[in-house]
Scaffold this motif. Structure first.
Motif, short mmCIF file in Angstrom:
data_model
loop_
_atom_site.label_atom_id
_atom_site.label_comp_id
_atom_site.label_asym_id
_atom_site.label_seq_id
_atom_site.Cartn_x
_atom_site.Cartn_y
_atom_site.Cartn_z
N ASP A 80 0.85 -1.08 0.05
CA ASP A 80 0.28 -0.14 0.05
C ASP A 80 1.05 1.23 -0.12
OD1 ASP A 80 -1.49 2.09 0.99
OD2 ASP A 80 -3.03 1.04 1.79
N PRO A 81 0.87 1.89 -1.31
CA PRO A 81 1.74 3.15 -1.08
C PRO A 81 1.68 4.04 0.00
CG PRO A 81 1.03 2.65 -3.35
CD PRO A 81 0.28 1.79 -2.41
N ALA A 82 0.37 4.25 0.66
CA ALA A 82 0.13 5.26 1.65
C ALA A 82 0.93 4.71 2.89
CB ALA A 82 -1.22 5.40 2.09
N VAL B 280 6.90 17.52 7.72
CA VAL B 280 5.89 17.20 6.52
C VAL B 280 4.85 18.25 6.59
CG1 VAL B 280 4.07 15.51 5.69
CG2 VAL B 280 6.36 14.99 6.94
N ASN B 281 4.67 19.08 5.35
CA ASN B 281 3.76 20.07 5.11
C ASN B 281 2.46 19.57 4.61
OD1 ASN B 281 6.65 21.64 3.59
ND2 ASN B 281 5.96 22.21 5.70
N GLY B 282 2.51 18.38 3.97
CA GLY B 282 1.13 17.91 3.66
C GLY B 282 1.42 16.34 3.27
N ILE B 283 0.22 15.54 3.21
CA ILE B 283 0.53 14.11 3.00
C ILE B 283 -0.91 13.76 2.45
CG2 ILE B 283 0.13 13.48 5.51
CD1 ILE B 283 1.80 11.02 4.56
N TRP B 284 -1.16 13.18 1.33
CA TRP B 284 -2.33 12.70 0.82
C TRP B 284 -2.17 11.49 0.00
CZ3 TRP B 284 0.92 16.33 -0.91
CH2 TRP B 284 0.93 16.51 -2.77
N GLY B 285 -3.44 10.74 -0.37
CA GLY B 285 -3.31 9.59 -1.39
C GLY B 285 -4.52 8.74 -1.11
N GLY B 286 -5.10 8.29 -2.09
CA GLY B 286 -6.27 7.33 -1.85
C GLY B 286 -7.56 8.19 -1.78
N SER C 70 -3.13 3.82 -5.61
CA SER C 70 -2.19 3.54 -6.66
C SER C 70 -0.90 4.58 -6.14
CB SER C 70 -2.56 3.84 -8.10
OG SER C 70 -1.55 3.92 -8.98
N LYS C 71 -1.19 5.65 -5.60
CA LYS C 71 -0.05 6.70 -5.53
C LYS C 71 -0.54 7.30 -4.10
CE LYS C 71 0.64 7.98 -10.36
NZ LYS C 71 2.04 7.68 -10.41
N ALA C 72 0.64 7.61 -3.53
CA ALA C 72 0.50 8.39 -2.08
C ALA C 72 1.58 9.77 -2.05
CB ALA C 72 0.77 7.54 -0.94
N HIS C 73 1.27 10.68 -1.68
CA HIS C 73 2.31 11.93 -1.95
C HIS C 73 2.40 12.53 -0.62
CE1 HIS C 73 0.85 11.71 -6.16
NE2 HIS C 73 -0.53 11.40 -5.65
N ALA C 74 3.52 13.47 -0.68
CA ALA C 74 3.83 14.46 0.53
C ALA C 74 4.71 15.51 0.13
CB ALA C 74 4.38 13.71 1.48
N LYS C 75 4.17 16.62 0.76
CA LYS C 75 5.31 17.78 0.49
C LYS C 75 6.07 17.89 1.84
CE LYS C 75 1.98 20.28 -2.39
NZ LYS C 75 2.74 20.27 -3.87
N ILE C 76 7.28 18.07 1.79
CA ILE C 76 8.33 18.15 2.72
C ILE C 76 9.19 19.25 2.70
CG2 ILE C 76 10.18 16.90 3.95
CD1 ILE C 76 8.94 14.27 2.81
N SER C 77 9.34 20.05 3.98
CA SER C 77 10.20 21.12 3.95
C SER C 77 11.25 21.15 4.81
CB SER C 77 9.38 22.47 4.23
OG SER C 77 9.06 22.36 5.52
N MET C 78 12.45 21.29 4.34
CA MET C 78 13.58 21.25 5.28
C MET C 78 14.20 22.73 5.52
SD MET C 78 15.29 17.92 3.63
CE MET C 78 14.36 18.48 2.35
N ARG C 79 14.32 23.20 6.97
CA ARG C 79 14.85 24.59 7.09
C ARG C 79 16.39 24.45 7.33
NH1 ARG C 79 10.74 28.43 6.14
NH2 ARG C 79 8.81 27.53 6.22
#
Length: 455
Positions: A222-224, A300-306, A318-327
């Motif tokens: 499961d990609p998520a 992690v600024n956002g995470i989604w999928g399904g 089928s897919k899972a996504h995330a937006k990640i920031s590093m300071r």
């Protein structure tokens, strides 16, 4: 100065209403549907600069959203201050958490409520009104130039090239920026350091389509779930980032520097209460202020999928996504960090999925020396209006373009901001204190006087 203060007081209601007109324009740079609003907002600012008394103001094209340039030249021999700000704002999601329409500003409880009230329309507009007040009173001691962009919230992709094309136009002695905060209303401060930023988006792909979780569950990754495990592994039990090489360029503070850093007043309990948490968390061995100001971090600024809609839909996405920031902190390079992150993230993925990493944007950290003449002028200006000397303050935030200005234009920036933690920038119910707005205008006026006198 009394004439200037009297002018500000006599016209304060008009100043606020004019700011409201600016706040009503939904200039969300992250959403292409608002492209027309970006142009409309730029034109609005151009007209405001001309009304304030600028000799020249125009909307200049870039490879992306336009830049508003303006100037008032009083004497070729006088020092020149270049004001930087941005007119684009963050998206308003989640909309249902706003107590009022984010683009219909209101004045309530001594605060201006609306998206961009602080970041950065309210703070940028202070400079327009400071210019107007000084010109009207015949008290403008410096040449002033304005450079207000429309892509700061999405990485300022176009302004680097634009600056390179217009170096002569932007020639100045210092860049003045109001896009930062103070430690508190009773603890005036000036930001002397900003963290850098590396912002990435990751995608984990499993099957070539969403699958029935009953027919395939237990047999297909499961990609998520995989993404969640991968993200969880990016920091260890001590709060340190696990990307190999991440800390290689991080300079440790000396004991004396840590002692100086700890002199800034900070109440852990009040900090927790202000954001609704029971306790702080972060890298072991460092104070909360150190974690925010001088240590790197990963979030992690956002995470989604399904399926995320109402009710149930039993699938394996089928897919899972995330937006990640590093300071980042000096001397980290966001380009190197992006490469190290991508290599590491791909390496920890199981063979059952495919991983894509896209570095969306980034910027270098920035430090303003406190012995810089312009910094000292800003400190004297704050002392004039707040009645006490400001503390130097290392902010955890990032304005990636500031370090680029130094490289492209060869000019240092002074970060004279008037926001507070309670302003909730980037969040629902953003606001800005009316007194912050008005006292900010007065402080900016004092900066010009002090800067010109110290040259």
């Amino acid at each position: 100065m009394e004439k200037v203060k009297r002018y500000i007081d006599e016209h304060r209601e008009r100043f606020v209403e004019e700011l409201f007109s600016l706040l009503r324009i939904p200039s969300i740079s992250a959403d292409s549907a608002h492209r027309g609003d970006m142009v409309r907002c730029a034109e609005h600012l151009r007209d405001a600069l001309l009304s304030a008394g600028a000799d020249r103001a125009e909307v200049m094209p870039t490879d992306g959203n336009p830049i508003v340039y303006g100037e008032k030249i009083v004497d070729s021999a006088a020092p020149t201050v270049l004001v930087y700000g941005h007119y684009d704002v963050m998206p308003v999601d989640p909309l249902d958490e706003w107590k009022t329409d984010p683009f219909e500003p209101v004045l309530r409880d001594g605060r201006i409520w609306g998206r961009g009230a602080d970041d950065d329309k309210g703070q940028s507009f202070m400079h327009v009104k400071a210019l107007e007040a000084m010109i009207s009173a015949g008290e403008l001691p410096c040449n002033v130039k304005f450079m207000i962009e429309g892509e700061e919230e999405i990485g300022s992709a176009s302004i680097t090239t634009w600056c390179a094309r217009h170096k002569e136009l932007l020639r100045s002695d210092v860049i003045l920026v109001s896009d930062t905060s103070m430690l508190g209303w009773d603890v005036p401060s000036i930001t002397c350091g900003l963290r850098g930023l590396c912002y990435v988006q990751v995608t984990v792909t499993g099957p070539d389509r969403d699958l029935h979780s009953g027919l395939y569950g237990g047999a297909v990754a499961d990609p998520a779930v995989v993404l969640s495990k991968m993200i969880a592994s990016l920091t260890d039990a001590d709060g340190r980032v696990t990307v190999p090489g991440f800390y290689d360029r991080v300079r440790e503070l000396s004991p004396a520097e840590r002692t100086d850093f700890g002199r800034a007043p900070f109440c852990e309990a009040a900090f927790c209460k202000s954001i609704g948490v029971r306790e702080t968390a972060g890298e072991k061995g460092y104070s909360t202020m150190e974690r925010i100001g001088v240590r790197p971090s990963l979030d992690v600024n956002g995470i989604w999928g399904g399926y995320t809609g109402e009710g149930a839909k039993t699938i394996i996405p089928s897919k899972a996504h995330a937006k990640i920031s590093m300071r980042l902190v000096p001397d980290q390079d966001y380009r190197e960090i992006g490469r190290l992150f991508a290599e590491h993230f791909r390496s920890i993925a199981p063979r059952s999925v495919r991983v894509d990493v896209e570095v969306l944007h980034g910027g270098f950290p920035y430090v303003c020396p406190t012995d810089l003449p312009a910094y000292r002028a800003a400190a004297r200006a704050v002392e004039r209006t707040f009645g006490r000397k400001p503390l130097p303050y290392y902010s955890g935030g990032s304005i990636p373009i500031i370090s680029t200005f130094e490289k492209e234009l060869g000019v240092k920036s002074v970060l004279l901001g008037f926001g507070l933690d309670r302003d909730a920038i980037h969040s629902p119910n953003e606001s800005y204190g009316l007194e912050n707005f008005l006292r900010g205008i007065e402080t900016i006026v004092w900066f010009y006087r002090e800067f010109a006198a110290g040259r």
